[in-house]
Design an enzyme around this catalytic site. Structure first.
Site, PDB file in Angstrom:
ATOM      1  N   HIS A 173       0.620  -1.105  -0.009  1.00 46.76           N
ATOM      2  CA  HIS A 173      -0.114   0.033  -0.024  1.00 46.76           C
ATOM      3  C   HIS A 173       0.710   1.245  -0.079  1.00 46.76           C
ATOM      4  O   HIS A 173       0.665   2.179  -0.572  1.00 46.76           O
ATOM      5  CB  HIS A 173      -0.953   0.007   1.152  1.00 46.76           C
ATOM      6  N   GLN A 212       3.953   1.647  -1.195  1.00 45.03           N
ATOM      7  CA  GLN A 212       4.471   1.710  -2.536  1.00 45.03           C
ATOM      8  C   GLN A 212       3.536   2.207  -3.476  1.00 45.03           C
ATOM      9  O   GLN A 212       4.146   3.184  -4.263  1.00 45.03           O
ATOM     10  CB  GLN A 212       5.057   0.327  -3.015  1.00 45.03           C
ATOM     11  N   ASP A 213       2.467   1.840  -3.278  1.00 46.41           N
ATOM     12  CA  ASP A 213       1.244   2.458  -4.197  1.00 46.41           C
ATOM     13  C   ASP A 213       1.206   3.646  -3.949  1.00 46.41           C
ATOM     14  O   ASP A 213       0.938   4.489  -5.125  1.00 46.41           O
ATOM     15  CB  ASP A 213       0.077   1.501  -3.859  1.00 46.41           C
ATOM     16  N   HIS A 214       0.973   4.308  -2.817  1.00 50.02           N
ATOM     17  CA  HIS A 214       0.980   5.353  -2.690  1.00 50.02           C
ATOM     18  C   HIS A 214       2.099   6.467  -3.205  1.00 50.02           C
ATOM     19  O   HIS A 214       1.794   7.687  -3.532  1.00 50.02           O
ATOM     20  CB  HIS A 214       0.935   5.917  -1.058  1.00 50.02           C
TER      21      HIS A 214
END
Length: 103
Positions: free
Chosen positions: A78, A80-82
């Site tokens: 999460h 890394q996605d952000h």
């Protein structure tokens, strides 16, 4: 690094990336209103948040490269996605602010 440490690092990345995202969106609003100096200050602050998130990310990359077995957590995914979407947002907002500046 155990799973709990990985999760905490994921939360750290989420927090820094989230702060950067908020500052970038606020910068866009400032630019829409012609407040370009304020927009640039917010972008600088967002960049510093991104640097801090990268430091956390880089520490993980270094550990993995040195042979540490890292236990991945969904919180890290999460984070890394952000971080990646915030970096993309930064690039898009740069172009939008230039558009408003030259309007």
């Amino acid at each position: 690094m155990n799973r709990e440490e990985m999760t905490m690092l994921g939360f750290e990345i989420v927090a820094f990336a989230g702060d950067a995202r908020s500052k970038l969106l606020e910068a866009l609003t400032k630019a829409e209103n012609g407040e370009f100096a304020e927009a640039e200050a917010l972008i600088d602050a967002a960049n510093q948040c991104i640097v801090e998130a990268h430091k956390s990310q880089t520490s993980l990359l270094a550990k993995e490269a040195s042979g540490d077995n890292l236990e991945l957590s969904f919180t890290m995914v999460h984070g890394q996605d952000h971080l990646m979407t915030t970096m993309l947002l930064k690039d898009v907002i740069h172009h939008l602010i230039n558009f408003y500046r030259n309007k």
